[in-house]
Design an enzyme around this catalytic site. Structure first.
Site, PDB file in Angstrom:
ATOM      1  N   SER A  84      -6.959  -5.001 -10.442  1.00  0.00           N
ATOM      2  CA  SER A  84      -5.712  -5.247 -10.847  1.00  0.00           C
ATOM      3  C   SER A  84      -5.299  -6.301 -11.335  1.00  0.00           C
ATOM      4  O   SER A  84      -5.700  -7.106 -10.874  1.00  0.00           O
ATOM      5  CB  SER A  84      -4.633  -4.844  -9.316  1.00  0.00           C
ATOM      6  OG  SER A  84      -3.218  -5.413  -9.954  1.00  0.00           O
ATOM      7  N   HIS A 124      -7.111  -2.111 -14.006  1.00  0.00           N
ATOM      8  CA  HIS A 124      -5.315  -1.329 -13.647  1.00  0.00           C
ATOM      9  C   HIS A 124      -4.792  -2.473 -14.148  1.00  0.00           C
ATOM     10  O   HIS A 124      -4.238  -3.671 -13.711  1.00  0.00           O
ATOM     11  CB  HIS A 124      -6.437  -1.652 -12.293  1.00  0.00           C
ATOM     12  CG  HIS A 124      -4.219  -0.644 -11.053  1.00  0.00           C
ATOM     13  ND1 HIS A 124      -4.870   0.605 -11.214  1.00  0.00           N
ATOM     14  CD2 HIS A 124      -3.601  -1.270 -10.603  1.00  0.00           C
ATOM     15  CE1 HIS A 124      -3.414   0.644 -10.857  1.00  0.00           C
ATOM     16  NE2 HIS A 124      -3.100   0.054  -9.987  1.00  0.00           N
ATOM     17  N   ASP A 126      -0.092  -2.815 -13.695  1.00  0.00           N
ATOM     18  CA  ASP A 126       0.633  -2.565 -12.832  1.00  0.00           C
ATOM     19  C   ASP A 126       2.178  -2.901 -13.779  1.00  0.00           C
ATOM     20  O   ASP A 126       2.286  -4.099 -13.559  1.00  0.00           O
ATOM     21  CB  ASP A 126       0.830  -3.286 -11.228  1.00  0.00           C
ATOM     22  CG  ASP A 126      -0.307  -2.754 -10.371  1.00  0.00           C
ATOM     23  OD1 ASP A 126      -0.313  -1.784 -10.361  1.00  0.00           O
ATOM     24  OD2 ASP A 126      -1.126  -3.941  -9.590  1.00  0.00           O
ATOM     25  N   MET A 156       5.639  -3.377 -13.619  1.00  0.00           N
ATOM     26  CA  MET A 156       7.027  -2.669 -12.877  1.00  0.00           C
ATOM     27  C   MET A 156       8.380  -3.505 -13.199  1.00  0.00           C
ATOM     28  O   MET A 156       8.464  -4.019 -14.696  1.00  0.00           O
ATOM     29  CB  MET A 156       6.337  -4.156 -11.502  1.00  0.00           C
ATOM     30  CG  MET A 156       5.488  -3.479 -10.892  1.00  0.00           C
ATOM     31  SD  MET A 156       5.549  -5.323  -9.348  1.00  0.00           S
ATOM     32  CE  MET A 156       3.789  -4.922  -8.655  1.00  0.00           C
ATOM     33  N   HIS A 188      -0.453   1.766 -14.135  1.00  0.00           N
ATOM     34  CA  HIS A 188       0.334   2.406 -13.617  1.00  0.00           C
ATOM     35  C   HIS A 188       1.783   2.218 -13.760  1.00  0.00           C
ATOM     36  O   HIS A 188       2.111   0.903 -13.621  1.00  0.00           O
ATOM     37  CB  HIS A 188      -0.606   1.351 -11.600  1.00  0.00           C
ATOM     38  CG  HIS A 188       0.420   1.627 -10.381  1.00  0.00           C
ATOM     39  ND1 HIS A 188       0.670   1.772  -9.812  1.00  0.00           N
ATOM     40  CD2 HIS A 188       1.488   2.938 -10.445  1.00  0.00           C
ATOM     41  CE1 HIS A 188       0.690   1.804  -8.506  1.00  0.00           C
ATOM     42  NE2 HIS A 188       1.797   2.766  -9.042  1.00  0.00           N
ATOM     43  N   MET A 206       5.227   1.556 -12.415  1.00  0.00           N
ATOM     44  CA  MET A 206       6.062   2.154 -11.389  1.00  0.00           C
ATOM     45  C   MET A 206       7.171   2.015 -11.921  1.00  0.00           C
ATOM     46  O   MET A 206       8.164   0.254 -11.768  1.00  0.00           O
ATOM     47  CB  MET A 206       5.889   0.551  -9.813  1.00  0.00           C
ATOM     48  CG  MET A 206       4.966   1.015  -9.540  1.00  0.00           C
ATOM     49  SD  MET A 206       3.760  -0.344  -8.372  1.00  0.00           S
ATOM     50  CE  MET A 206       2.242  -0.900 -10.221  1.00  0.00           C
ATOM     51  N   MET A 226      -0.621   5.697  -2.667  1.00  0.00           N
ATOM     52  CA  MET A 226      -0.846   4.410  -2.718  1.00  0.00           C
ATOM     53  C   MET A 226      -0.509   3.476  -0.938  1.00  0.00           C
ATOM     54  O   MET A 226      -0.602   4.627  -0.509  1.00  0.00           O
ATOM     55  CB  MET A 226       1.293   3.798  -3.269  1.00  0.00           C
ATOM     56  CG  MET A 226       1.931   3.748  -4.677  1.00  0.00           C
ATOM     57  SD  MET A 226       0.779   2.952  -5.785  1.00  0.00           S
ATOM     58  CE  MET A 226       0.396   1.200  -4.581  1.00  0.00           C
ATOM     59  N   ASP A 267      -4.445   2.639  -4.141  1.00  0.00           N
ATOM     60  CA  ASP A 267      -4.088   1.471  -4.228  1.00  0.00           C
ATOM     61  C   ASP A 267      -3.152   0.545  -3.347  1.00  0.00           C
ATOM     62  O   ASP A 267      -2.179   0.847  -2.616  1.00  0.00           O
ATOM     63  CB  ASP A 267      -3.388   1.407  -5.711  1.00  0.00           C
ATOM     64  CG  ASP A 267      -2.617   0.642  -6.460  1.00  0.00           C
ATOM     65  OD1 ASP A 267      -3.028  -1.012  -6.205  1.00  0.00           O
ATOM     66  OD2 ASP A 267      -1.483   0.776  -7.668  1.00  0.00           O
TER      67      ASP A 267
HETATM   68  C1  DX5 Z   1       1.302  -3.009  -5.432  1.00  0.00           C
HETATM   69  C2  DX5 Z   1       0.567  -2.374  -6.575  1.00  0.00           C
HETATM   70  C3  DX5 Z   1      -1.605  -3.413  -6.962  1.00  0.00           C
HETATM   71  C4  DX5 Z   1      -1.333  -4.005  -6.398  1.00  0.00           C
HETATM   72  C5  DX5 Z   1      -2.623  -4.415  -5.210  1.00  0.00           C
HETATM   73  O1  DX5 Z   1       2.788  -2.774  -5.985  1.00  0.00           O
HETATM   74  O2  DX5 Z   1       0.848  -0.809  -7.467  1.00  0.00           O
HETATM   75  O3  DX5 Z   1      -1.755  -2.702  -7.325  1.00  0.00           O
HETATM   76  O4  DX5 Z   1      -1.726  -5.213  -7.620  1.00  0.00           O
HETATM   77  O5  DX5 Z   1      -2.833  -5.653  -4.570  1.00  0.00           O
HETATM   78  P1  DX5 Z   1      -3.662  -5.778  -3.715  1.00  0.00           P
HETATM   79  O6  DX5 Z   1      -4.877  -4.972  -4.346  1.00  0.00           O
HETATM   80  O7  DX5 Z   1      -3.836  -7.666  -3.697  1.00  0.00           O
HETATM   81  O8  DX5 Z   1      -3.014  -5.617  -2.771  1.00  0.00           O
HETATM   82 ZN    ZN Z   2      -0.737   0.151  -9.485  1.00  0.00          ZN
END
Ligand code: DX5
Ligand code: ZN
Length: 219
Positions: free
Chosen positions: A10, A35, A37, A39, A69, A71, A140, A178
């Site tokens: 990620s 990956h 993320d 948001m 991903h 969110m 998740m 994840d």
């Molecule tokens: C959480 C994200 C993850 C996050 C994982 O909100 O979707 O992808 O970056 O991070 P680690 O591996 O540090 O838990």
């Molecule tokens: Zn993620």
């Protein structure tokens, strides 16, 4: 069928001032996917990157498979932008109210693989009607929003349940985890049916990223 293991670091845990360098380092260490993320400050209480960051990573020469991903409270509004920017797989959450089926179909029409995601508090039954339509299910293993949170071992039962459906219905989707994934929790998830491992903090802090990638590939 048993899929081979895939590591998908990620970039949230990478260096945000030098994202292309973090992405190149992960690819060179042997990570087959990356990956991203995304948001929006609504569906989750944090902000990260938009589609332009992905487009810029492609322009910087990244040829890797981008596992995106979303969110987002309204993911259906951003599918086109992420597909055009160079996403290979786009995953959307089941929790917000929008037309999930139409959005998954749209992702496919735009030439990407599609995934459905569920939060820790969402039962597996919420996605059951959609599992025949997706390339990937993302379970998740933390509440999304922030990296560096502890793995929730109570999600192992959910993985087993979804893997059971996959086997009994002879489906072929990948099962991704994840949140809080390191070499120990990844092994636990593999034993519960997962084959695709997002790792942020543990991967980017690893002293030897290539060894980390080799270990996951060997699961
Ligand atoms: C959480 C994200 C993850 C996050 C994982 O909100 O979707 O992808 O970056 O991070 P680690 O591996 O540090 O838990
Ligand atoms: Zn993620």
């Amino acid at each position: 069928m048993l899929h081979s293991s895939i590591l998908t670091p990620s970039l949230l845990a990478g260096n945000h001032a030098h994202l292309a360098a973090s992405a190149q380092a992960a690819a060179q260490a042997g990570a087959p996917w990356l990956h991203l993320d995304i948001m929006d400050g609504h569906f989750v209480p944090n902000l990260t990157f938009g589609a332009e960051v992905l487009a810029a990573l492609r322009r910087a020469g990244l040829k890797t498979f981008f596992d995106t991903h979303l969110m987002l409270a309204e993911p259906q509004k951003y599918i086109e932008a992420f597909a055009k920017a160079g996403a290979n797989l786009i995953s959307i959450h089941i929790e917000p109210a929008y037309d999930h089926r139409a959005t998954l179909a749209r992702i496919r029409t735009l030439g990407c693989q599609c995934g459905i995601v569920l939060n820790p508090g969402t039962p597996a039954s919420a996605i059951e009607p959609l599992i025949g339509l997706v390339d990937l299910v993302l379970v998740m293993t933390v509440q999304p929003g922030f990296g560096g949170q502890p793995f929730r071992s109570d999600m192992l039962a959910k993985l087993k349940e979804i893997d059971g459906w996959r086997q009994s219905r002879k489906l072929n989707f990948r099962l991704e985890v994840d949140g809080g994934i390191d070499l120990v929790t990844a092994a636990q998830c593999r034993a519960a049916g997962a084959d695709t491992f997002v790792a942020g903090t543990s991967f980017f802090k690893a002293a030897d990223q290539a060894a980390f990638a080799r270990t996951i590939a060997g699961f």
